[in-house]
Design an enzyme around this catalytic site. Structure first.
Site, PDB file in Angstrom:
ATOM      1  N   ASP A  25       0.834  -1.205   0.000  1.00 50.45           N
ATOM      2  CA  ASP A  25       0.000   0.000   0.000  1.00 50.45           C
ATOM      3  C   ASP A  25       0.869   1.255   0.000  1.00 50.45           C
ATOM      4  O   ASP A  25       1.993   1.240   0.514  1.00 50.45           O
ATOM      5  CB  ASP A  25      -0.915  -0.024   1.234  1.00 50.45           C
ATOM      6  CG  ASP A  25      -2.110   0.900   1.073  1.00 50.45           C
ATOM      7  OD1 ASP A  25      -2.324   1.425  -0.038  1.00 50.45           O
ATOM      8  OD2 ASP A  25      -2.831   1.106   2.064  1.00 50.45           O
ATOM      9  N   ASN A  27       1.337   3.354  -2.915  1.00 57.44           N
ATOM     10  CA  ASN A  27       1.879   3.778  -4.218  1.00 57.44           C
ATOM     11  C   ASN A  27       1.391   5.177  -4.599  1.00 57.44           C
ATOM     12  O   ASN A  27       2.164   6.021  -5.061  1.00 57.44           O
ATOM     13  CB  ASN A  27       1.436   2.821  -5.333  1.00 57.44           C
ATOM     14  CG  ASN A  27       2.073   1.452  -5.215  1.00 57.44           C
ATOM     15  OD1 ASN A  27       2.971   1.255  -4.414  1.00 57.44           O
ATOM     16  ND2 ASN A  27       1.594   0.517  -6.011  1.00 57.44           N
ATOM     17  N   GLY A  28       0.090   5.393  -4.433  1.00 58.74           N
ATOM     18  CA  GLY A  28      -0.512   6.667  -4.825  1.00 58.74           C
ATOM     19  C   GLY A  28       0.056   7.823  -4.019  1.00 58.74           C
ATOM     20  O   GLY A  28       0.440   8.867  -4.571  1.00 58.74           O
ATOM     21  N   ARG A  38      -0.491   9.450  -9.876  1.00 62.39           N
ATOM     22  CA  ARG A  38      -0.561   8.264  -9.021  1.00 62.39           C
ATOM     23  C   ARG A  38       0.053   7.029  -9.687  1.00 62.39           C
ATOM     24  O   ARG A  38       0.700   6.202  -9.036  1.00 62.39           O
ATOM     25  CB  ARG A  38      -2.033   7.942  -8.686  1.00 62.39           C
ATOM     26  CG  ARG A  38      -2.670   8.862  -7.680  1.00 62.39           C
ATOM     27  CD  ARG A  38      -4.137   8.477  -7.480  1.00 62.39           C
ATOM     28  NE  ARG A  38      -4.284   7.070  -7.151  1.00 62.39           N
ATOM     29  CZ  ARG A  38      -4.139   6.564  -5.923  1.00 62.39           C
ATOM     30  NH1 ARG A  38      -3.855   7.355  -4.910  1.00 62.39           N
ATOM     31  NH2 ARG A  38      -4.282   5.271  -5.724  1.00 62.39           N
ATOM     32  N   HIS A  42       2.678   3.296  -9.058  1.00 66.39           N
ATOM     33  CA  HIS A  42       2.515   1.872  -9.378  1.00 66.39           C
ATOM     34  C   HIS A  42       3.735   1.344 -10.151  1.00 66.39           C
ATOM     35  O   HIS A  42       4.174   0.220  -9.944  1.00 66.39           O
ATOM     36  CB  HIS A  42       1.230   1.641 -10.171  1.00 66.39           C
ATOM     37  CG  HIS A  42      -0.015   2.001  -9.411  1.00 66.39           C
ATOM     38  ND1 HIS A  42      -0.191   1.660  -8.089  1.00 66.39           N
ATOM     39  CD2 HIS A  42      -1.139   2.684  -9.770  1.00 66.39           C
ATOM     40  CE1 HIS A  42      -1.376   2.102  -7.678  1.00 66.39           C
ATOM     41  NE2 HIS A  42      -1.955   2.742  -8.669  1.00 66.39           N
ATOM     42  N   GLU A  72     -11.994  -4.816  -4.548  1.00 61.12           N
ATOM     43  CA  GLU A  72     -12.536  -3.454  -4.413  1.00 61.12           C
ATOM     44  C   GLU A  72     -11.814  -2.448  -5.325  1.00 61.12           C
ATOM     45  O   GLU A  72     -12.303  -1.349  -5.558  1.00 61.12           O
ATOM     46  CB  GLU A  72     -12.421  -2.982  -2.951  1.00 61.12           C
ATOM     47  CG  GLU A  72     -13.342  -3.705  -1.969  1.00 61.12           C
ATOM     48  CD  GLU A  72     -12.889  -5.139  -1.650  1.00 61.12           C
ATOM     49  OE1 GLU A  72     -11.669  -5.383  -1.643  1.00 61.12           O
ATOM     50  OE2 GLU A  72     -13.764  -6.000  -1.442  1.00 61.12           O
ATOM     51  N   TRP A  74     -11.490  -2.271  -8.416  1.00 61.63           N
ATOM     52  CA  TRP A  74     -12.177  -1.906  -9.668  1.00 61.63           C
ATOM     53  C   TRP A  74     -12.883  -0.570  -9.532  1.00 61.63           C
ATOM     54  O   TRP A  74     -13.220   0.064 -10.529  1.00 61.63           O
ATOM     55  CB  TRP A  74     -13.216  -2.965 -10.041  1.00 61.63           C
ATOM     56  CG  TRP A  74     -12.642  -4.321 -10.329  1.00 61.63           C
ATOM     57  CD1 TRP A  74     -12.692  -5.400  -9.501  1.00 61.63           C
ATOM     58  CD2 TRP A  74     -11.939  -4.753 -11.500  1.00 61.63           C
ATOM     59  NE1 TRP A  74     -12.061  -6.479 -10.090  1.00 61.63           N
ATOM     60  CE2 TRP A  74     -11.593  -6.108 -11.316  1.00 61.63           C
ATOM     61  CE3 TRP A  74     -11.561  -4.120 -12.697  1.00 61.63           C
ATOM     62  CZ2 TRP A  74     -10.899  -6.850 -12.269  1.00 61.63           C
ATOM     63  CZ3 TRP A  74     -10.868  -4.868 -13.643  1.00 61.63           C
ATOM     64  CH2 TRP A  74     -10.547  -6.199 -13.433  1.00 61.63           C
ATOM     65  N   LEU A 136      11.491 -20.270  -4.573  1.00 59.25           N
ATOM     66  CA  LEU A 136      10.409 -19.458  -3.999  1.00 59.25           C
ATOM     67  C   LEU A 136       9.118 -19.561  -4.825  1.00 59.25           C
ATOM     68  O   LEU A 136       9.170 -19.518  -6.054  1.00 59.25           O
ATOM     69  CB  LEU A 136      10.892 -18.004  -3.981  1.00 59.25           C
ATOM     70  CG  LEU A 136       9.900 -16.921  -3.568  1.00 59.25           C
ATOM     71  CD1 LEU A 136       9.565 -17.035  -2.086  1.00 59.25           C
ATOM     72  CD2 LEU A 136      10.491 -15.525  -3.855  1.00 59.25           C
ATOM     73  N   ARG A 191       2.032  -5.029   6.063  1.00 57.84           N
ATOM     74  CA  ARG A 191       1.293  -4.016   5.297  1.00 57.84           C
ATOM     75  C   ARG A 191       2.084  -2.727   5.321  1.00 57.84           C
ATOM     76  O   ARG A 191       2.420  -2.210   6.397  1.00 57.84           O
ATOM     77  CB  ARG A 191      -0.105  -3.774   5.885  1.00 57.84           C
ATOM     78  CG  ARG A 191      -0.865  -2.728   5.054  1.00 57.84           C
ATOM     79  CD  ARG A 191      -2.303  -2.564   5.435  1.00 57.84           C
ATOM     80  NE  ARG A 191      -2.959  -1.654   4.499  1.00 57.84           N
ATOM     81  CZ  ARG A 191      -4.225  -1.708   4.145  1.00 57.84           C
ATOM     82  NH1 ARG A 191      -5.007  -2.644   4.648  1.00 57.84           N
ATOM     83  NH2 ARG A 191      -4.742  -0.842   3.295  1.00 57.84           N
ATOM     84  N   SER A 199      -7.994  -5.642   5.361  1.00 60.65           N
ATOM     85  CA  SER A 199      -8.627  -5.288   4.084  1.00 60.65           C
ATOM     86  C   SER A 199      -9.025  -6.495   3.228  1.00 60.65           C
ATOM     87  O   SER A 199      -8.722  -6.532   2.023  1.00 60.65           O
ATOM     88  CB  SER A 199      -7.722  -4.353   3.270  1.00 60.65           C
ATOM     89  OG  SER A 199      -7.566  -3.129   3.952  1.00 60.65           O
TER      90      SER A 199
HETATM   91  C1  FPP Z   1      -1.705   0.135  -3.403  1.00 56.88           C
HETATM   92  O1  FPP Z   1      -1.301   1.480  -3.429  1.00 56.88           O
HETATM   93  C2  FPP Z   1      -1.269  -0.589  -4.591  1.00 56.88           C
HETATM   94  C3  FPP Z   1      -2.083  -1.155  -5.544  1.00 56.88           C
HETATM   95  C4  FPP Z   1      -3.542  -1.114  -5.480  1.00 56.88           C
HETATM   96  C5  FPP Z   1      -1.548  -1.827  -6.719  1.00 56.88           C
HETATM   97  C6  FPP Z   1      -0.343  -2.669  -6.467  1.00 56.88           C
HETATM   98  C7  FPP Z   1       0.478  -2.740  -7.694  1.00 56.88           C
HETATM   99  C8  FPP Z   1       1.818  -2.772  -7.709  1.00 56.88           C
HETATM  100  C9  FPP Z   1       2.658  -2.797  -6.490  1.00 56.88           C
HETATM  101  C10 FPP Z   1       2.561  -2.757  -8.997  1.00 56.88           C
HETATM  102  C11 FPP Z   1       2.287  -3.892  -9.872  1.00 56.88           C
HETATM  103  C12 FPP Z   1       2.499  -5.212  -9.268  1.00 56.88           C
HETATM  104  C13 FPP Z   1       2.412  -6.353  -9.956  1.00 56.88           C
HETATM  105  C14 FPP Z   1       2.578  -7.650  -9.244  1.00 56.88           C
HETATM  106  C15 FPP Z   1       2.168  -6.364 -11.414  1.00 56.88           C
HETATM  107  P1  FPP Z   1      -2.408   2.603  -3.501  1.00 56.88           P
HETATM  108  O2  FPP Z   1      -2.596   2.973  -4.918  1.00 56.88           O
HETATM  109  O3  FPP Z   1      -3.628   2.132  -2.788  1.00 56.88           O
HETATM  110  O4  FPP Z   1      -1.706   3.751  -2.708  1.00 56.88           O
HETATM  111  P2  FPP Z   1      -2.437   4.875  -1.838  1.00 56.88           P
HETATM  112  O5  FPP Z   1      -3.051   4.173  -0.650  1.00 56.88           O
HETATM  113  O6  FPP Z   1      -1.310   5.751  -1.447  1.00 56.88           O
HETATM  114  O7  FPP Z   1      -3.440   5.553  -2.716  1.00 56.88           O
END
Ligand code: FPP
Length: 256
Positions: A25, A27-28, A38, A42, A72, A74, A136, A191, A199
């Site tokens: 969690d 990335n955004g 955002r 990713h 969720e 989507w 692994l 997490r 979640s």
């Molecule tokens: C949560 O961060 C991350 C995701 C919903 C997507 C996870 C994807 C990756 C780590 C990259 C691709 C991975 C693979 C295996 C192809 P968020 O967007 O919810 O962050 P935020 O809570 O800060 O908005």
């Protein structure tokens, strides 16, 4: 493959966890902090996946499970969802080659019917290609939800034995139908991103897992952060309902 999947067996915690499950969690927020879109988070998130897969393999972790896309997710803006799908496709094409070269087995769990036929085919190909690998096992949870998993397991169980006596249903009857029946339960759940929630991840399997939460955003999570989580894990005393004294003298133990 031999593994302990019952909470009645107490694994040794003196070494690295055998199964690590991660909610990736933040990335955004990582991107927003840098005034980037955002989706840039990713892209960097995928770099972190690579680093954590490598570090896990190097440390002897046997199962690494990554929550890449929840049921969720989507609900996110359409362009972000389609970016994530493209990233997933790219990873399935490129990363799988490297994984295969490193003896890594790839599995994807979740309600895959919602993905495009192309992605579903790439998933099948990637799984088939790496099926014989003995290092692994990396599991990507995609369009996964813990409640979905329990429901699909119940449906499968009843489809196989429609006349099942309700009184005969115990954990060992249901568990083989769960999506990750091939793996032991996670020893360590991580997490990133500061939230302290499960979640709807592996609801059944996380029952006795050690939980580790960090404020670090996923794109910044690397081998050093993984080692911090492992150090925290090693300090925990996993009792599975027993008393500390029972762990010292296991012969005296009950299993409640
Ligand atoms: C949560 O961060 C991350 C995701 C919903 C997507 C996870 C994807 C990756 C780590 C990259 C691709 C991975 C693979 C295996 C192809 P968020 O967007 O919810 O962050 P935020 O809570 O800060 O908005």
């Amino acid at each position: 493959m031999q593994h302990i999947s019952s909470t009645l067996d107490v694994p040794d915690t003196s070494y690295v966890p055998r199964h690590v499950a991660i909610i990736m969690d933040g990335n955004g927020r990582w991107a927003t902090q840098r005034h980037l879109p955002r989706v840039a988070g990713h892209t960097r998130g995928l770099d972190a996946v690579r680093a954590v897969v490598e570090a896990s393999a190097a440390r002897g972790v046997q199962f690494l499970t990554l929550f890449a896309f929840s049921s969720e997710n989507w609900r996110r803006p359409a362009d972000e969802v389609s970016f994530l799908m493209r990233l997933f496709m790219m990873a399935l094409r490129r990363e799988v080659v490297k994984m295969h070269a490193n003896n890594i087995r790839l599995r994807v769990v979740g309600d895959l019917a919602r993905f495009s036929p192309r992605i579903q085919q790439l998933i099948r190909d990637a799984e088939a290609r790496t099926a014989g690998n003995t290092g692994l096992t990396v599991t990507i949870a995609a369009n996964y939800g813990g409640r979905w998993d329990l429901l699909q397991a119940m449906r499968k169980m009843l489809a196989r034995s429609p006349m099942l006596d309700p009184a005969s249903i115990d954990e060992s009857v249901l568990a083989p139908h769960l999506a990750m029946a091939y793996a032991p339960e996670p020893d360590l759940f991580i997490r990133t991103g500061g939230e302290q929630r499960i979640s709807n991840f592996l609801l059944w399997q996380l029952a006795y897992s050690e939980l580790y939460f960090t404020d670090v955003f996923w794109p910044d999570f690397d081998a050093a952060e993984l080692d911090k989580a492992f150090a925290s894990y090693r300090q925990r005393e996993r009792r599975f309902g027993r008393t500390s004294a029972q762990l010292v003298a296991p012969g005296l133990s009950g299993t409640a």
